[in-house]
Design an enzyme around this catalytic site. Structure first.
Site, PDB file in Angstrom:
ATOM      1  N   GLU A 254      23.589  -1.839  15.690  1.00 29.67           N
ATOM      2  CA  GLU A 254      22.648  -1.273  16.667  1.00 29.67           C
ATOM      3  C   GLU A 254      22.773   0.236  16.567  1.00 29.67           C
ATOM      4  O   GLU A 254      23.763   0.809  17.022  1.00 29.67           O
ATOM      5  CB  GLU A 254      22.999  -1.762  18.082  1.00 29.67           C
ATOM      6  CG  GLU A 254      22.934  -3.270  18.265  1.00 29.67           C
ATOM      7  CD  GLU A 254      21.508  -3.809  18.213  1.00 29.67           C
ATOM      8  OE1 GLU A 254      20.552  -3.007  18.276  1.00 29.67           O
ATOM      9  OE2 GLU A 254      21.357  -5.037  18.102  1.00 29.67           O
ATOM     10  N   CYS A 288      19.837   5.494  23.265  1.00 30.54           N
ATOM     11  CA  CYS A 288      19.285   5.152  21.947  1.00 30.54           C
ATOM     12  C   CYS A 288      17.803   4.810  22.042  1.00 30.54           C
ATOM     13  O   CYS A 288      17.044   5.054  21.120  1.00 30.54           O
ATOM     14  CB  CYS A 288      20.061   3.975  21.361  1.00 30.54           C
ATOM     15  SG  CYS A 288      20.069   2.538  22.456  1.00 30.54           S
TER      16      CYS A 288
HETATM   17  P1  NAD Z   1      29.149   7.364  16.804  1.00 24.38           P
HETATM   18  O1  NAD Z   1      28.518   6.730  15.622  1.00 24.38           O
HETATM   19  O2  NAD Z   1      29.676   8.742  16.676  1.00 24.38           O
HETATM   20  O3  NAD Z   1      30.376   6.486  17.312  1.00 24.38           O
HETATM   21  C1  NAD Z   1      30.220   5.139  17.661  1.00 24.38           C
HETATM   22  C2  NAD Z   1      31.524   4.411  17.452  1.00 24.38           C
HETATM   23  O4  NAD Z   1      31.814   4.387  16.062  1.00 24.38           O
HETATM   24  C3  NAD Z   1      32.731   5.057  18.124  1.00 24.38           C
HETATM   25  O5  NAD Z   1      33.523   4.044  18.690  1.00 24.38           O
HETATM   26  C4  NAD Z   1      33.469   5.701  16.962  1.00 24.38           C
HETATM   27  O6  NAD Z   1      34.840   5.801  17.192  1.00 24.38           O
HETATM   28  C5  NAD Z   1      33.179   4.702  15.865  1.00 24.38           C
HETATM   29  N1  NAD Z   1      33.346   5.191  14.484  1.00 24.38           N
HETATM   30  C6  NAD Z   1      33.196   6.451  14.011  1.00 24.38           C
HETATM   31  N2  NAD Z   1      33.458   6.472  12.683  1.00 24.38           N
HETATM   32  C7  NAD Z   1      33.758   5.206  12.316  1.00 24.38           C
HETATM   33  C8  NAD Z   1      34.114   4.574  11.089  1.00 24.38           C
HETATM   34  N3  NAD Z   1      34.221   5.255   9.939  1.00 24.38           N
HETATM   35  N4  NAD Z   1      34.345   3.244  11.096  1.00 24.38           N
HETATM   36  C9  NAD Z   1      34.245   2.535  12.240  1.00 24.38           C
HETATM   37  N5  NAD Z   1      33.935   3.076  13.425  1.00 24.38           N
HETATM   38  C10 NAD Z   1      33.684   4.393  13.464  1.00 24.38           C
HETATM   39  O7  NAD Z   1      28.076   7.266  17.997  1.00 24.38           O
HETATM   40  P2  NAD Z   1      28.159   7.878  19.463  1.00 24.38           P
HETATM   41  O8  NAD Z   1      27.960   9.358  19.396  1.00 24.38           O
HETATM   42  O9  NAD Z   1      29.335   7.331  20.201  1.00 24.38           O
HETATM   43  O10 NAD Z   1      26.862   7.193  20.124  1.00 24.38           O
HETATM   44  C11 NAD Z   1      25.582   7.707  19.975  1.00 24.38           C
HETATM   45  C12 NAD Z   1      24.804   6.959  18.917  1.00 24.38           C
HETATM   46  O11 NAD Z   1      24.800   5.574  19.205  1.00 24.38           O
HETATM   47  C13 NAD Z   1      23.347   7.381  18.883  1.00 24.38           C
HETATM   48  O12 NAD Z   1      22.919   7.467  17.548  1.00 24.38           O
HETATM   49  C14 NAD Z   1      22.640   6.239  19.605  1.00 24.38           C
HETATM   50  O13 NAD Z   1      21.281   6.100  19.260  1.00 24.38           O
HETATM   51  C15 NAD Z   1      23.467   5.078  19.175  1.00 24.38           C
HETATM   52  N6  NAD Z   1      23.318   3.963  20.129  1.00 24.38           N
HETATM   53  C16 NAD Z   1      22.610   2.885  19.722  1.00 24.38           C
HETATM   54  C17 NAD Z   1      22.410   1.829  20.611  1.00 24.38           C
HETATM   55  C18 NAD Z   1      21.619   0.614  20.193  1.00 24.38           C
HETATM   56  O14 NAD Z   1      21.734  -0.410  20.857  1.00 24.38           O
HETATM   57  N7  NAD Z   1      20.824   0.679  19.146  1.00 24.38           N
HETATM   58  C19 NAD Z   1      22.962   1.884  21.897  1.00 24.38           C
HETATM   59  C20 NAD Z   1      23.689   3.003  22.258  1.00 24.38           C
HETATM   60  C21 NAD Z   1      23.870   4.040  21.359  1.00 24.38           C
END
Ligand code: NAD
Length: 479
Positions: A254, A288
């Site tokens: 997502e 998002c």
């Molecule tokens: P992010 O991608 O920076 O982090 C999300 C998660 O990924 C965190 O727990 C982080 O620790 C983890 N992560 C980072 N690097 C990783 C790796 N190499 N391997 C595994 N995990 C890793 O996102 P964010 O800033 O926390 O959230 C914002 C983003 O999330 C926006 O792009 C938003 O659109 C998206 N989002 C999508 C939805 C949806 O349902 N489509 C819902 C909420 C947020």
């Protein structure tokens, strides 16, 4: 809790125990409103992650044999405990990630619904009987949990994502290893204690706090991982997708969005305007499914911009505990710079700021841009702030074409009284979700929630997760 500073120190939850990180390191979690120290959390290592996966694997053997009644009872107890601890959960959403109370309360009630809806999944883990061509053969499918489910969640809706994905995985008989956002570990730690207090056996739910870029691969690339559900940015999702594909670990992803809203000239602007504002300003645009592109038919374009600018100027930016406050602080320095860069780039290339554009502390004012063109970053890239672009369109066809001109495909909306057009839009928009006469921001526990293209793979929600987090096995009996 550190007695001298009142700063809490968060630990991992592995195999039913609260434990420090291997090596004992911690990291700081900041309150985004003023960047003050909110908490310290265990800085997870690869060894911690492997211990959590081992605990989940060990617990699975017994947990998969639990009855639906038992899992349902535990989940309903989780909901009861959440209600008892509402004040603490809401405070955490306010102080850990900067949620205005309005959004924190909304998220809390959604989270409760997610857990209760998950309880309803327990009795629906079913297969079917299948007619067989072989004489005397009784043929059936049985549905089984997959095993160890990895859950990775973002900072912006930590309670909604944690409750939904953890509860859904547990409901169908899987065990879980959860890596929460490094910016929202406390919320998950509170939830883990609730899950434990509700009676879930040790090892069924494990939490490792830390930095995804340091320890994420230790989870996503783990050979014992049977399924991964990731919510976060598209760039991290792409990286995870590659690792999981290599191991043939099934996933749902997502990811980010650039969700469009089309407003036709026949729409009732009195009804549209508050919904338009909600769809981009809620939680300071850190959603998002926020609408960061509005395509408005030319006869009402000027009126739309004028009314939107008036609303934008009045959106609450006060105390986070004031129910009128809508605008949240942007979560981190890195994200603030991104929002600043998007606005500055658009202005430098000729866009007009119709409202906002300034900052108050760590909060960006609700910002409307017009005159946005393809060469501006804000046109095509997710901003994740209270910033949206408004474009004039000369026809419905142009609106649909422009709405579809994106690599993303998460949510979408159209406002019109013409039901044929509305349905044409719903059928032809390349997004995973479409709302007719409603804002792009909408979610329910049992709907197929998710996106296409750069916005992700697969759907989540009770039915979709039941399907994704279990597997069918074909069984025959020769009679
Ligand atoms: P992010 O991608 O920076 O982090 C999300 C998660 O990924 C965190 O727990 C982080 O620790 C983890 N992560 C980072 N690097 C990783 C790796 N190499 N391997 C595994 N995990 C890793 O996102 P964010 O800033 O926390 O959230 C914002 C983003 O999330 C926006 O792009 C938003 O659109 C998206 N989002 C999508 C939805 C949806 O349902 N489509 C819902 C909420 C947020």
């Amino acid at each position: 809790m550190d007695a001298t500073t009142d700063i809490r120190t968060l630990q991992h939850f592995i195999a039913g125990q609260w434990v420090d990180a291997d090596g004992g390191e911690t990291f700081d979690v900041l309150n985004p409103l003023d960047d003050s120290l909110y908490a310290r959390a265990a800085k997870g290592t690869g060894a911690d992650m492997r211990a959590a996966v081992a605990a989940a694997r060990a617990a699975f053997a017994d947990y998969k044999e639990t009855t639906p009644t038992q899992r349902e009872r535990w989940l309903l107890r989780v909901a009861e405990l959440m209600e008892e601890q509402q004040a603490e959960l809401v405070d955490c959403l306010i102080d850990e990630i900067g949620s205005p109370i309005q959004k924190a309360m909304f998220e809390f009630s959604k989270g409760l619904t997610m857990v209760r809806a998950a309880a309803g999944m327990c009795r629906n883990v079913r297969g079917e009987t299948i007619p067989s061509d072989a004489p005397g053969k009784f043929s059936m499918s049985i549905r089984e949990p997959l095993g160890v489910v990895g859950v990775i969640t973002p900072f912006n809706v930590p309670l909604i994502k944690t409750t939904r994905l953890v509860a859904n995985a547990l409901a169908v008989g899987n065990t879980v290893v959860h890596l929460p956002s490094e910016m929202a570990p406390h919320l998950t730690v509170l939830f883990a204690q609730i899950v434990a207090d509700a009676g879930f056996p040790a090892g069924t739910y494990n939490v490792v706090t830390g930095f995804g870029h340091e320890i994420g691969d230790d989870l996503t690339g783990h050979k014992e991982l049977d399924f991964l559900t990731f919510t976060g940015s598209t760039v991290v999702g792409q990286h995870i997708n590659e690792i999981c594909a290599k191991n043939k670990t099934p996933t749902t992803l997502e990811l980010g969005g650039k969700s469009p809203t089309v407003v036709m000239a026949d729409a009732d602007l009195d009804k549209v305007m508050p919904l338009a504002a909600r769809s981009i300003f809620m939680f300071g645009g850190q959603a998002c499914i926020g609408s960061s592109r509005f395509y408005v038919e030319r006869p009402i374009f000027e009126e739309f911009v004028k009314r939107f600018a008036m609303i934008a100027g009045k959106v609450g930016m006060g105390d986070l505990r004031d129910p009128d406050t809508v605008i949240a602080p942007i979560i981190s320095d890195r994200q603030r710079q991104r929002v600043r860069d998007h606005i500055a780039d658009a202005v430098a290339k000729g866009a007009t700021i119709a409202a906002g554009g300034e900052w108050e502390g760590n909060r960006c004012q609700p910002t409307l841009l017009t005159g946005v063109s393809q060469d501006m970053t804000v046109c095509r890239t997710e901003t994740f702030g209270p910033v949206t672009s408004i474009y004039p369109i000369d026809s419905y066809e142009e609106g649909l074409e422009k709405a579809n001109d994106t690599e993303y495909g998460l949510s979408s909306a159209i406002f019109t009284k013409d039901i044929d057009r509305a349905f044409h839009f719903a059928r032809n928009i390349g997004a995973g979700m479409c709302h007719i006469n409603g804002p792009t921001i909408h979610d329910e526990a049992h709907v197929p929630f998710g996106g296409n293209g750069e916005s992700g793979v697969g759907r989540e929600g009770t039915d979709a997760d039941l399907e994704a987090m279990t597997a069918l096995k074909w069984v025959t009996v020769q009679l």
